[in-house]
Write a protein that holds these residues in place. Structure first.
Motif, PDB file in Angstrom:
ATOM      1  N   GLY A 140       3.371  -5.195 -12.092  1.00 53.26           N
ATOM      2  CA  GLY A 140       2.966  -5.204 -13.769  1.00 53.26           C
ATOM      3  C   GLY A 140       2.914  -3.864 -14.373  1.00 53.26           C
ATOM      4  N   ILE A 141       2.752  -2.865 -13.505  1.00 50.06           N
ATOM      5  CA  ILE A 141       2.531  -1.385 -14.140  1.00 50.06           C
ATOM      6  C   ILE A 141       3.833  -0.610 -13.762  1.00 50.06           C
ATOM      7  CG2 ILE A 141       1.270   0.877 -13.585  1.00 50.06           C
ATOM      8  CD1 ILE A 141      -0.347  -1.441 -15.227  1.00 50.06           C
ATOM      9  N   ILE A 142       4.713  -0.944 -12.851  1.00 52.46           N
ATOM     10  CA  ILE A 142       5.923  -0.231 -12.732  1.00 52.46           C
ATOM     11  C   ILE A 142       6.645   0.243 -13.775  1.00 52.46           C
ATOM     12  CG2 ILE A 142       7.597  -1.924 -11.922  1.00 52.46           C
ATOM     13  CD1 ILE A 142       6.855   1.508 -10.168  1.00 52.46           C
ATOM     14  N   PRO A 143       6.891  -0.800 -14.856  1.00 53.37           N
ATOM     15  CA  PRO A 143       7.856  -0.394 -15.860  1.00 53.37           C
ATOM     16  C   PRO A 143       7.269   0.701 -16.836  1.00 53.37           C
ATOM     17  CG  PRO A 143       7.590  -2.835 -15.624  1.00 53.37           C
ATOM     18  CD  PRO A 143       6.396  -2.158 -14.933  1.00 53.37           C
ATOM     19  N   TYR A 144       5.798   0.894 -16.566  1.00 55.95           N
ATOM     20  CA  TYR A 144       5.372   1.774 -17.635  1.00 55.95           C
ATOM     21  C   TYR A 144       5.539   3.117 -16.625  1.00 55.95           C
ATOM     22  CZ  TYR A 144       2.878  -2.050 -19.884  1.00 55.95           C
ATOM     23  OH  TYR A 144       2.795  -3.057 -20.642  1.00 55.95           O
ATOM     24  N   LEU A 145       5.308   3.179 -15.448  1.00 57.42           N
ATOM     25  CA  LEU A 145       5.655   4.279 -14.746  1.00 57.42           C
ATOM     26  C   LEU A 145       7.092   4.728 -14.889  1.00 57.42           C
ATOM     27  CD1 LEU A 145       3.283   3.492 -11.620  1.00 57.42           C
ATOM     28  CD2 LEU A 145       2.864   4.719 -13.488  1.00 57.42           C
ATOM     29  N   ALA A 146       7.946   3.980 -14.778  1.00 55.71           N
ATOM     30  CA  ALA A 146       9.169   4.122 -14.787  1.00 55.71           C
ATOM     31  C   ALA A 146       9.620   4.668 -16.069  1.00 55.71           C
ATOM     32  CB  ALA A 146      10.294   3.000 -14.571  1.00 55.71           C
ATOM     33  N   ALA A 147       9.028   4.243 -17.169  1.00 56.01           N
ATOM     34  CA  ALA A 147       9.264   4.615 -18.516  1.00 56.01           C
ATOM     35  C   ALA A 147       8.769   6.092 -18.919  1.00 56.01           C
ATOM     36  CB  ALA A 147       8.860   3.777 -19.611  1.00 56.01           C
ATOM     37  N   GLY A 148       7.612   6.283 -18.240  1.00 55.85           N
ATOM     38  CA  GLY A 148       6.912   7.533 -18.223  1.00 55.85           C
ATOM     39  C   GLY A 148       7.795   8.718 -17.396  1.00 55.85           C
ATOM     40  N   GLY A 149       8.333   8.403 -16.178  1.00 55.99           N
ATOM     41  CA  GLY A 149       9.247   9.316 -15.432  1.00 55.99           C
ATOM     42  C   GLY A 149      10.554   9.694 -16.248  1.00 55.99           C
ATOM     43  N   THR A 150      11.133   8.596 -16.694  1.00 56.54           N
ATOM     44  CA  THR A 150      12.221   8.722 -17.352  1.00 56.54           C
ATOM     45  C   THR A 150      12.292   9.657 -18.506  1.00 56.54           C
ATOM     46  OG1 THR A 150      13.181   6.581 -16.862  1.00 56.54           O
ATOM     47  CG2 THR A 150      14.236   7.419 -18.801  1.00 56.54           C
ATOM     48  N   LEU A 151      11.181   9.430 -19.396  1.00 49.77           N
ATOM     49  CA  LEU A 151      11.070  10.350 -20.613  1.00 49.77           C
ATOM     50  C   LEU A 151      10.668  11.625 -20.379  1.00 49.77           C
ATOM     51  CD1 LEU A 151      10.413  10.557 -23.515  1.00 49.77           C
ATOM     52  CD2 LEU A 151       8.127   9.721 -23.155  1.00 49.77           C
ATOM     53  N   ALA A 152       9.935  11.816 -19.144  1.00 53.51           N
ATOM     54  CA  ALA A 152       9.606  13.365 -18.735  1.00 53.51           C
ATOM     55  C   ALA A 152      10.949  13.824 -18.198  1.00 53.51           C
ATOM     56  CB  ALA A 152       8.532  13.082 -17.515  1.00 53.51           C
ATOM     57  N   LEU A 153      11.732  13.248 -17.868  1.00 49.40           N
ATOM     58  CA  LEU A 153      13.129  13.887 -17.206  1.00 49.40           C
ATOM     59  C   LEU A 153      13.874  14.049 -18.375  1.00 49.40           C
ATOM     60  CD1 LEU A 153      14.078  11.907 -13.831  1.00 49.40           C
ATOM     61  CD2 LEU A 153      13.071  13.923 -14.246  1.00 49.40           C
ATOM     62  N   ARG A 189       0.787  -1.252   0.036  1.00 51.37           N
ATOM     63  CA  ARG A 189      -0.028  -0.069   0.155  1.00 51.37           C
ATOM     64  C   ARG A 189       0.845   1.211   0.076  1.00 51.37           C
ATOM     65  NH1 ARG A 189      -5.281   0.487   3.820  1.00 51.37           N
ATOM     66  NH2 ARG A 189      -5.921   2.569   3.188  1.00 51.37           N
ATOM     67  N   ALA A 190       1.969   1.322   0.755  1.00 51.85           N
ATOM     68  CA  ALA A 190       2.633   2.517   0.881  1.00 51.85           C
ATOM     69  C   ALA A 190       3.598   2.687  -0.389  1.00 51.85           C
ATOM     70  CB  ALA A 190       3.835   2.318   2.001  1.00 51.85           C
ATOM     71  N   LEU A 191       3.877   1.461  -1.118  1.00 51.42           N
ATOM     72  CA  LEU A 191       4.935   1.598  -2.275  1.00 51.42           C
ATOM     73  C   LEU A 191       3.852   1.935  -3.363  1.00 51.42           C
ATOM     74  CD1 LEU A 191       6.837  -1.543  -2.008  1.00 51.42           C
ATOM     75  CD2 LEU A 191       7.566   0.582  -2.003  1.00 51.42           C
ATOM     76  N   ILE A 192       2.677   1.583  -3.254  1.00 50.28           N
ATOM     77  CA  ILE A 192       1.620   1.908  -4.420  1.00 50.28           C
ATOM     78  C   ILE A 192       1.149   3.427  -4.304  1.00 50.28           C
ATOM     79  CG2 ILE A 192      -0.702   1.567  -5.198  1.00 50.28           C
ATOM     80  CD1 ILE A 192      -0.316  -1.377  -4.688  1.00 50.28           C
ATOM     81  N   ALA A 193       1.091   3.949  -3.046  1.00 51.64           N
ATOM     82  CA  ALA A 193       0.709   5.182  -2.807  1.00 51.64           C
ATOM     83  C   ALA A 193       1.814   6.220  -3.465  1.00 51.64           C
ATOM     84  CB  ALA A 193       0.324   5.539  -1.553  1.00 51.64           C
ATOM     85  N   ALA A 194       3.063   5.804  -2.942  1.00 58.07           N
ATOM     86  CA  ALA A 194       4.324   6.757  -3.488  1.00 58.07           C
ATOM     87  C   ALA A 194       4.246   6.567  -5.034  1.00 58.07           C
ATOM     88  CB  ALA A 194       5.550   6.009  -2.804  1.00 58.07           C
ATOM     89  N   ALA A 195       4.483   5.446  -5.843  1.00 60.05           N
ATOM     90  CA  ALA A 195       4.204   5.595  -7.112  1.00 60.05           C
ATOM     91  C   ALA A 195       3.441   6.284  -7.683  1.00 60.05           C
ATOM     92  CB  ALA A 195       4.548   3.999  -7.479  1.00 60.05           C
ATOM     93  N   VAL A 196       2.184   6.138  -7.277  1.00 60.46           N
ATOM     94  CA  VAL A 196       0.901   6.843  -7.814  1.00 60.46           C
ATOM     95  C   VAL A 196       1.058   8.253  -7.653  1.00 60.46           C
ATOM     96  CG1 VAL A 196      -1.747   6.986  -7.831  1.00 60.46           C
ATOM     97  CG2 VAL A 196      -0.579   4.713  -8.172  1.00 60.46           C
ATOM     98  N   GLY A 197       1.170   8.647  -6.318  1.00 55.85           N
ATOM     99  CA  GLY A 197       1.413  10.055  -6.087  1.00 55.85           C
ATOM    100  C   GLY A 197       2.348  10.711  -6.993  1.00 55.85           C
TER     101      GLY A 197
END
Length: 311
Positions: A175-188, A40-48
Motif C-alpha cells: 500500500g505504501i510502495i507507490p509513494y516510496l517509488a514516487a518519492g525516489g523517482t522525484l528525488a532522482l 520483513r527483509a523487503l520492508i527493511a530494505a525499502a524503509v532504509g
C-alpha cells in the motif's frame, strides 16, 4: 536480504529458504520464511533506502550535516498523529497507523517549510533547521502528554514508536510502495538541480534555477519517502544522518550518484540492524529503532564534534 531471510529465532537453513520458494510444503519453517522473513527483509530494505535518500535531500536543503527526518520533526509528527488516532479515535490497526503516520509526516514537513519561509528573507538553511527542531520538540511534547493521559494507548503504541519492522505484513508495504517509488523517482529527477542548489542560494539563482520550486519539489520527495517509511515501520532514527555522510565519503557529492548510493547503503544498514536485533536478547527481539540508535548516536556525536560536511 538473503541473510535476513535465512537467520532468526526459527532454525532454518539456506536449503530450506531455497525450497520455501521452489517447493513449498506448508511446513512451519517455510511459512516463517515466506510470510514473516521475506516481508520483513523487503520492508527493511525499502524503509532504509527511503530514509537515507530523504536524509541526503534534507542535508542539502538545510546545509546542515545533522539534518534528517527524525531530527527535523518528521518522525515526531508521524508519531503524534498515530497516538492521536489511538487515544482519541480508537484506531488500532496497522493500516490505520500507517495512514495517520503518513498524514502526520506530511503535516510536519508542511509546517517546517511554511514557518521557515515566513519573513522578509524567505527560507534560509538556518531557519529551516530551527523550524524543524522546534516542530520536533512540539510534536514530541504533545505525544508524551497524550500518553501520560492514556496509559492504554502507551501500551499499544510504545513498540511502534520505537521503530520496528517485526510483524509487518507485505500488504502494508504494497500500500505504501507507490509513494516510496514516487518519492525516489522525484528525488532522482531533482539530482542535477540539487547539485546546483548545493553551491549556494545566490549561485543557484544566478544560474537561473527556480530555487523556490526546487525546494518545494524536494519537500514533496521528503514527504513521500520519510512519511511512507514512518507509516510502515515507525519512527526509525539515525539512518538519514549516518548514510549520506558515508555515501559522500565513498562516492562524492554529485547527487546523481549520491542519492541512489545512499539508498543502497541505507537498505543494507537497516537490514543488518534488523538481523542484529533478533539476536541481542533472543528469544525476544529489540526494536530495530533501538539498534539504529546504538549505531547512530556515536556517529552523531562524531559529526557534531568534527563538523563533517560543513566545509
Amino acid at each position: 536480504m538473503a541473510l535476513s531471510i535465512v537467520y532468526g529465532y526459527t532454525n532454518t537453513s539456506w536449503s530450506m529458504a531455497y525450497h520455501a520458494f521452489t517447493a513449498f510444503d506448508g511446513s512451519t519453517e517455510h511459512l516463517v520464511i515466506q510470510s514473516v522473513r521475506l516481508p520483513r527483509a523487503l520492508i527493511a530494505a525499502a524503509v532504509g533506502a527511503s530514509l537515507a535518500i530523504a536524509g541526503a535531500i534534507l542535508q542539502t536543503l538545510t546545509k546542515n550535516p545533522l539534518a534528517s527526518p527524525d531530527i527535523l520533526g518528521i518522525n515526531a509528527g508521524a508519531g503524534f498523529f498515530v497516538v492521536v488516532s489511538l487515544s482519541l479515535f480508537g484506531f488500532n490497526s496497522s493500516q490505520a497507523f500507517a495512514l495517520m503516520a503518513f498524514i502526520g509526516s506530511a503535516v510536519a514537513v508542511f509546517l517546517m517549510f511554511a514557518i521557515s519561509s515566513a519573513g522578509r528573507e524567505g527560507m534560509t538553511p538556518m531557519k529551516l533547521t530551527l523550524a524543524g527542531a522546534a516542530i520536533a520538540a512540539m510534536f514530541s511534547s504533545f505525544t508524551q502528554g497524550l500518553l501520560v493521559l492514556d496509559e492504554a494507548a502507551l501500551d499499544q503504541v510504545l513498540f511502534w514508536l520505537a521503530g520496528s519492522v517485526q510483524g509487518r505484513k507485505l500488504e502494508l508495504l504494497q500500500g505504501i510502495i507507490p509513494y516510496l517509488a514516487a518519492g525516489g523517482t522525484l528525488a532522482l529527477l531533482l539530482a542535477r538541480k540539487l547539485n546546483v542548489l548545493a553551491m549556494g542560494e545566490d549561485v543557484a539563482r544566478g544560474l537561473g534555477l527556480k530555487t523556490g520550486l526546487i525546494k518545494l519539489l524536494s519537500a514533496l520527495a521528503v514527504v513521500l519517502l520519510a512519511g511512507g517509511s514512518v507509516a510502515v515501520a515507525g519512527p526509525i532514527g539515525f539512518i538519514g544522518i549516518i548514510i549520506p555522510h558515508l555515501a559522500k565519503k565513498w562516492i562524492g557529492t554529485d547527487h546523481r550518484w549520491l542519492l541512489p548510493f545512499s539508498g543502497l547503503l541505507g537498505a543494507i544498514l537497516l537490514i543488518a540492524a534488523d538481523i542484529g536485533a533478533r539476536y541481542v536478547i533472543m528469544p525476544q527481539e529489540v526494536p530495530v529503532g533501538v539498534m539504529t540508535a546504538v549505531i547512530g548516536v556515536p556517529f552523531f556525536i562524531y559529526i557534531a564534534r568534527k563538523g563533517i560536511g560543513t566545509k
